[in-house]
Design a protein around this motif. Structure first.
Motif, short mmCIF file in Angstrom:
data_model
loop_
_atom_site.label_atom_id
_atom_site.label_comp_id
_atom_site.label_asym_id
_atom_site.label_seq_id
_atom_site.Cartn_x
_atom_site.Cartn_y
_atom_site.Cartn_z
N LEU A 144 13.71 -22.77 53.91
CA LEU A 144 13.76 -21.33 54.12
C LEU A 144 12.81 -20.61 53.16
O LEU A 144 12.09 -19.68 53.54
CB LEU A 144 15.19 -20.83 53.93
N SER A 145 12.79 -21.09 51.91
CA SER A 145 11.88 -20.50 50.92
C SER A 145 10.42 -20.83 51.24
O SER A 145 9.54 -19.98 51.10
CB SER A 145 12.24 -21.01 49.52
N ILE A 146 10.17 -22.05 51.69
CA ILE A 146 8.81 -22.44 52.05
C ILE A 146 8.30 -21.58 53.21
O ILE A 146 7.16 -21.11 53.21
CB ILE A 146 8.75 -23.93 52.42
N GLY A 147 9.17 -21.36 54.20
CA GLY A 147 8.77 -20.61 55.38
C GLY A 147 8.74 -19.12 55.20
O GLY A 147 8.27 -18.40 56.10
N SER A 148 9.21 -18.63 54.06
CA SER A 148 9.31 -17.19 53.87
C SER A 148 7.95 -16.49 53.91
O SER A 148 7.82 -15.40 54.47
CB SER A 148 10.02 -16.88 52.55
N SER A 175 6.48 -21.42 42.24
CA SER A 175 7.66 -21.74 43.03
C SER A 175 7.47 -23.05 43.78
O SER A 175 8.40 -23.84 43.93
CB SER A 175 7.98 -20.61 44.02
N GLY A 176 6.23 -23.31 44.22
CA GLY A 176 5.93 -24.58 44.89
C GLY A 176 6.14 -25.78 44.00
O GLY A 176 6.56 -26.85 44.46
N LEU A 177 5.85 -25.65 42.71
CA LEU A 177 6.10 -26.76 41.79
C LEU A 177 7.57 -27.15 41.80
O LEU A 177 7.91 -28.34 41.82
CB LEU A 177 5.67 -26.36 40.37
N GLY A 178 8.45 -26.16 41.76
CA GLY A 178 9.88 -26.46 41.81
C GLY A 178 10.30 -27.07 43.12
O GLY A 178 11.12 -28.00 43.17
N MET A 179 9.72 -26.58 44.22
CA MET A 179 10.03 -27.14 45.53
C MET A 179 9.60 -28.60 45.61
O MET A 179 10.30 -29.45 46.18
CB MET A 179 9.35 -26.33 46.63
N LEU A 230 11.89 -15.08 43.39
CA LEU A 230 12.33 -13.73 43.06
C LEU A 230 11.21 -12.94 42.39
O LEU A 230 10.98 -11.76 42.72
CB LEU A 230 13.54 -13.78 42.14
N LEU A 231 10.48 -13.57 41.48
CA LEU A 231 9.39 -12.88 40.81
C LEU A 231 8.29 -12.48 41.79
O LEU A 231 7.58 -11.49 41.55
CB LEU A 231 8.82 -13.76 39.69
N CYS A 232 8.15 -13.24 42.88
CA CYS A 232 7.17 -12.85 43.91
C CYS A 232 7.45 -11.44 44.41
O CYS A 232 6.52 -10.68 44.72
CB CYS A 232 7.22 -13.83 45.08
N PHE A 272 14.38 -23.27 39.34
CA PHE A 272 12.98 -22.98 39.04
C PHE A 272 12.30 -22.28 40.21
O PHE A 272 11.69 -21.22 40.04
CB PHE A 272 12.26 -24.30 38.69
N TYR A 273 12.40 -22.87 41.41
CA TYR A 273 11.66 -22.25 42.52
C TYR A 273 12.31 -20.95 42.97
O TYR A 273 11.63 -20.03 43.44
CB TYR A 273 11.44 -23.22 43.67
#
Length: 227
Positions: free
Chosen positions: A35-39, A119-123, A101-103, A95-96
């Protein structure tokens, strides 16, 4: 019962209610990650218009989290072997989610790309862990089935991201909607607490760290074996 990486008891485990609990916890971790990746794909168009992005900048923003995921995958196995599957899963989600959120607070293109990359690093750190969890909690006969089930969780997250966008984007001004979407995409940070409370650590990892008593405690909780 001494556990090793090739422990026959692991291969002979039967599916129990705890097995389903573990798989669902791991699967939902993948669901919220997808869901976060596709956001970004959902809100890319309003961001392009608001920040007046060039095609090159749009491509950079689109690939920033993917680049982070690729780099995050590289040390993921090492970190999971050193600190445990559960710990890396928990902290990877935190982490991600934090950088997602900071985005939503980004004031310019460069800041958004940076936060999206982080965020991708955490993912990336989280990405391989559900497979590892399946391999260390599920017997060999059921492992393929549960691996496919985890993939389904991943796909559902990608599918629901646009539906979430349909609920958010029409109800907020375009200058705010993308920030709201990122903020909502960061809510999985609370799921890290659920993982911490209810997901047991891998008995294989515990045994490899000479924590045999803890490994045996986990195994007893799922110790229904086939003949």
């Amino acid at each position: 019962m001494i556990l090793t990486g090739n422990s026959p008891p692991i291969e002979r485990l039967q599916v129990t209610r705890l097995t389903w609990q573990i798989i669902l916890l791991a699967g939902f971790a993948w669901f919220i990650e997808s869901l976060s990746i596709g956001s970004l794909g959902v809100i890319l168009e309003p961001i392009k218009q608001i920040m007046h992005l060039t095609p090159e900048e749009t491509g950079m923003l689109s690939s920033s989290s993917t680049f982070g995921i690729v780099l995050g995958l590289i040390p993921a196995g090492y970190l999971a072997d050193r600190f445990g599957r559960k710990q890396i899963l928990v902290w990877g989600i935190v982490f991600y989610s934090l950088f997602t959120l900071l985005c939503s607070f980004s004031t310019n293109f460069e800041m958004l790309v940076c936060f999206r990359f982080l965020s991708g690093l955490g993912m990336g750190a989280v990405f391989p862990l559900p497979y590892a969890i399946v391999s260390e909690f599920v017997g060999g006969k059921q492992r393929t089935f549960f691996s496919g089930l985890l993939d389904a969780f991943l796909s559902v997250g990608y599918f629901l991201a646009p539906l979430l966008g349909l609920l958010i984007l029409p109800n907020f001004p375009s200058t705010v909607a993308w920030r709201v979407f990122f903020a909502i995409s960061a809510l999985p940070v609370f799921y890290a607490l659920v993982i911490h409370m209810f997901l047991p650590e891998s008995p294989v990892w515990l045994a490899e760290k000479d924590r045999q008593a803890e490994a045996q405690t986990v195994m007893r909780s799922v110790s229904v074996f086939s003949p």
